[in-house]
Design an enzyme around this catalytic site. Structure first.
Site, short mmCIF file in Angstrom:
data_model
loop_
_atom_site.label_atom_id
_atom_site.label_comp_id
_atom_site.label_asym_id
_atom_site.label_seq_id
_atom_site.Cartn_x
_atom_site.Cartn_y
_atom_site.Cartn_z
N ARG A 139 19.58 30.17 -14.36
CA ARG A 139 20.64 31.19 -14.23
C ARG A 139 20.86 31.90 -15.56
NH1 ARG A 139 22.14 27.50 -10.37
NH2 ARG A 139 22.04 28.45 -8.29
N ASP A 168 15.26 29.40 -10.15
CA ASP A 168 16.26 29.66 -9.12
C ASP A 168 16.16 31.13 -8.75
OD1 ASP A 168 18.76 29.38 -7.51
OD2 ASP A 168 18.87 27.48 -8.60
N HIS A 240 16.04 29.11 -2.68
CA HIS A 240 16.30 29.57 -4.05
C HIS A 240 15.08 30.31 -4.60
CE1 HIS A 240 20.18 27.50 -4.73
NE2 HIS A 240 19.70 26.59 -3.91
N GLU A 310 19.94 23.76 -0.05
CA GLU A 310 20.52 25.06 0.29
C GLU A 310 19.49 26.06 0.79
OE1 GLU A 310 24.44 25.17 -2.50
OE2 GLU A 310 22.58 25.74 -3.48
N TYR A 402 29.84 17.44 -11.88
CA TYR A 402 29.46 18.85 -12.05
C TYR A 402 30.31 19.42 -13.18
CZ TYR A 402 26.23 19.79 -8.20
OH TYR A 402 25.11 19.83 -7.38
N PHE A 403 29.69 19.54 -14.33
CA PHE A 403 30.44 19.94 -15.52
C PHE A 403 30.58 21.45 -15.65
CE2 PHE A 403 29.80 15.86 -18.28
CZ PHE A 403 30.41 15.11 -17.29
N TRP A 452 25.28 23.44 -14.41
CA TRP A 452 24.86 24.68 -13.76
C TRP A 452 25.35 25.85 -14.61
CZ3 TRP A 452 21.29 23.91 -10.31
CH2 TRP A 452 21.27 22.70 -9.58
N GLU A 454 25.64 29.35 -14.27
CA GLU A 454 26.13 30.68 -13.94
C GLU A 454 27.19 31.15 -14.93
OE1 GLU A 454 25.19 28.89 -9.78
OE2 GLU A 454 25.77 28.20 -11.77
#
Length: 551
Positions: A139, A168, A240, A310, A402-403, A452, A454
């Site tokens: 990302r 991704d 993805h 996903e 999930y940090f 992640w 983003e």
């Protein structure tokens, strides 16, 4: 300030302090077998240790200790290390480093530095073999220097798996000489979304891109191995896939049967794309080519992550050619085809000496090789089901690992996907719950936290999100739980992070220049609540259409 054995993080299995101190001068001599000496010297590089026939530090092999284990004896006559393997020697060196003042975590010792360590004995071994960090470089691309920094910081905490999310929808991040359009086309996008979740899209109109050459990967792999870190590359398929299909549209599931669909581009917004690779044999061959290049570059690669999460399977169901192929295989539906596709890739990996790792959607689809490792990001329910089915599991639940979630439900925090996951939440986590059967717990290899990216545009943002929550997971995965005095030991440990130059989030909240993060975009608390997310994700794991995006 001289540290004590009660200041260590993660806390060792057992330690017996003694009275007195031993001086460790600059240029201290380390003796023993070359491989183990090199590991200790690397851990204690600030002292510029020298190899020699007889020295203050002696290191020897003791296979009875097991992988990554060590015994550290500090007496007034010197330091003796017994190590189960090279990693054990390296970790003994890291423990010895923590017994020095925090200045030992700087790149060089200050002028006239004269340090001592307390006497005593440490006997230590990890509770879990997989103590990991997931870094999403797709990302937002993280230059090679940031990967090295992460490896160095992991090593301090005895974390040993670096999971690199290399592809991704928003970018492909590794050179391919066999299929060069992957990095020539897929490694950059003309702009990036800046809007908040559930708001009209806005963009920054700033090009973003980057990729690692195969030489870079070789360097990263060697650098990590020297520091007892195994790189786990991830090529996330069959979904993805926007960046892959922007480069090679012939592998688009919509392109079967001679159709010419509107091409995909590298995705400029966050979220999920319906882009999905065709499951036909040509795609398997293409992906095998690319994975071979990555594994050959990295060197020893015991694990390769192939994703499986996903996936919107609608284009498979709409393709007569794909449906005919599914029938030829004797499969009932596209979910079975999804499982078959991942199994085929896992078989290819096994032939090349690597073990497949997947997200939990792949487990729900079924048909996995028995040796495939499952990462159950959607919570403890699907994790337990995977363990009960005989699969090894690496715990990766959204809560509390999930940090990219904020550390407080506050507008003072940098923008995050949701809130809140705190240091205390991570410290309270049990990767192998006592409520599970002994056999189920045996299948828990460990856990890792996910970064992640983003909303993590650069290394400063990564530092802020990763630490000190990562310190808590390091203790949980090494020691089995956050042991007595964790909070006080963490306070001391932050001085080491300061010396390392880690721009962590202070326990009391962001510093004035950290409010809003690198882009000064403040978090919007309460928009996405992690407890509600976890409830929804658990429900999704029981649905027949489980591969469809959950968020």
């Amino acid at each position: 300030m001289i540290q004590t054995m009660t200041d260590l993080l993660p806390l060792p299995s057992a330690f017996i302090p003694a009275s007195g101190f031993l001086g460790l001068p600059h240029g201290v001599v380390v003796s023993g077998s070359a491989e183990l000496v090199d590991a200790v010297r690397l851990a204690l590089a600030v002292l510029d240790p020298r190899p020699g026939e007889a020295g203050t530090i002696t290191v020897e092999s003791d296979a009875s200790l097991g992988a990554e284990a060590y015994v550290l004896d500090v007496t007034d006559g010197g330091v003796r290390i017994a190590a189960g393997d090279r990693a054990g020697a390296f970790y003994a060196g890291q423990t010895l480093r923590q017994l020095l003042p925090a200045a030992a975590f700087r790149a060089v010792a200050g002028a006239g530095a004269s340090w001592s360590v307390p006497l005593g004995r440490v006997r230590d071994a990890p509770r879990f073999s997989w103590r990991g960090v997931h870094l999403d470089v797709a990302r937002h691309f993280m230059p090679k220097r940031e990967v090295f920094r992460m490896v160095d910081t992991m090593a301090v905490h005895k974390l040993n798996r670096l999971h690199l999310h290399l592809v991704d929808d928003q970018g492909w991040r590794v050179e391919s000489r066999r299929h060069p359009r992957l990095h020539e086309v897929g490694a950059h996008r003309p702009r990036t979304a800046t809007s908040y979740y559930r708001e009209d899209l806005t963009f920054d109109d700033v090009p973003h891109g980057g990729y690692y050459t195969l030489e870079d990967l070789a360097e990263i792999g060697a650098y990590a191995r020297a520091r007892a870190v195994t790189v786990v590359p991830e090529i996330d398929v069959p979904g993805h896939a926007s960046a892959i299909l922007a480069a090679y549209p012939e592998f688009d599931a919509r392109a079967t049967g001679g159709r010419r669909p509107e091409p995909f581009t590298v995705l400029e917004r966050w979220g999920i794309s319906p882009a999905i690779l065709s499951p036909l044999p040509e795609t398997i061959g293409f992906l095998t080519d690319v994975i071979e290049e990555i594994v050959e570059a990295l060197g020893e690669t015991p694990y390769v992550h192939i994703g499986g999460d996903e996936c919107v399977l609608d284009d498979w169901a709409a393709s007569p050619e794909i449906v005919a192929f599914q029938a030829e295989l004797g499969l009932e539906g596209v979910s079975d085809l999804h499982a078959w596709f991942l199994r085929r890739l896992a078989d290819e990996l096994a032939e090349r000496g690597s073990r497949a790792v997947v997200w939990d959607e792949a487990f729900v689809s079924g048909m996995l090789r028995p040796d495939t490792i499952v990462m159950p990001w959607r919570g403890p329910g699907v994790a337990r089901r995977a363990a009960a089915a005989g699969h090894d599991v690496v715990q990766t639940p959204v809560f509390p690992l999930y940090f990219d979630y904020a550390e407080a439900s506050s507008e003072e925090e940098p923008v995050a996907i949701g809130d809140a996951i705190t240091v205390s939440d991570v410290a309270a986590y049990a990767p192998a719950p006592e409520s599970w059967t002994a056999e189920e717990r045996e299948h828990v290899l460990g856990a890792q936290f996910q970064l992640w990216s983003e909303r993590l545009p650069d290394g400063r943002a990564v530092d802020y999100r990763a630490w000190p929550r990562g310190c808590a997971l390091a203790e949980v995965t090494w020691s089995g739980s956050a042991r007595a005095g964790f909070d006080a030991r963490l306070e001391t440990h932050l001085g080491r992070l300061d010396a390392l130059g880690v721009e962590y989030r202070p326990l009391t909240g962001p510093r004035p220049w950290q409010v809003g993060g690198t882009g000064h975009r403040r978090h919007r608390p309460g928009v996405v609540k992690v407890d509600e997310v976890m409830k929804h994700l658990e429900e999704m794991t029981h649905q027949a259409d489980s591969t469809r995006p959950s968020m």
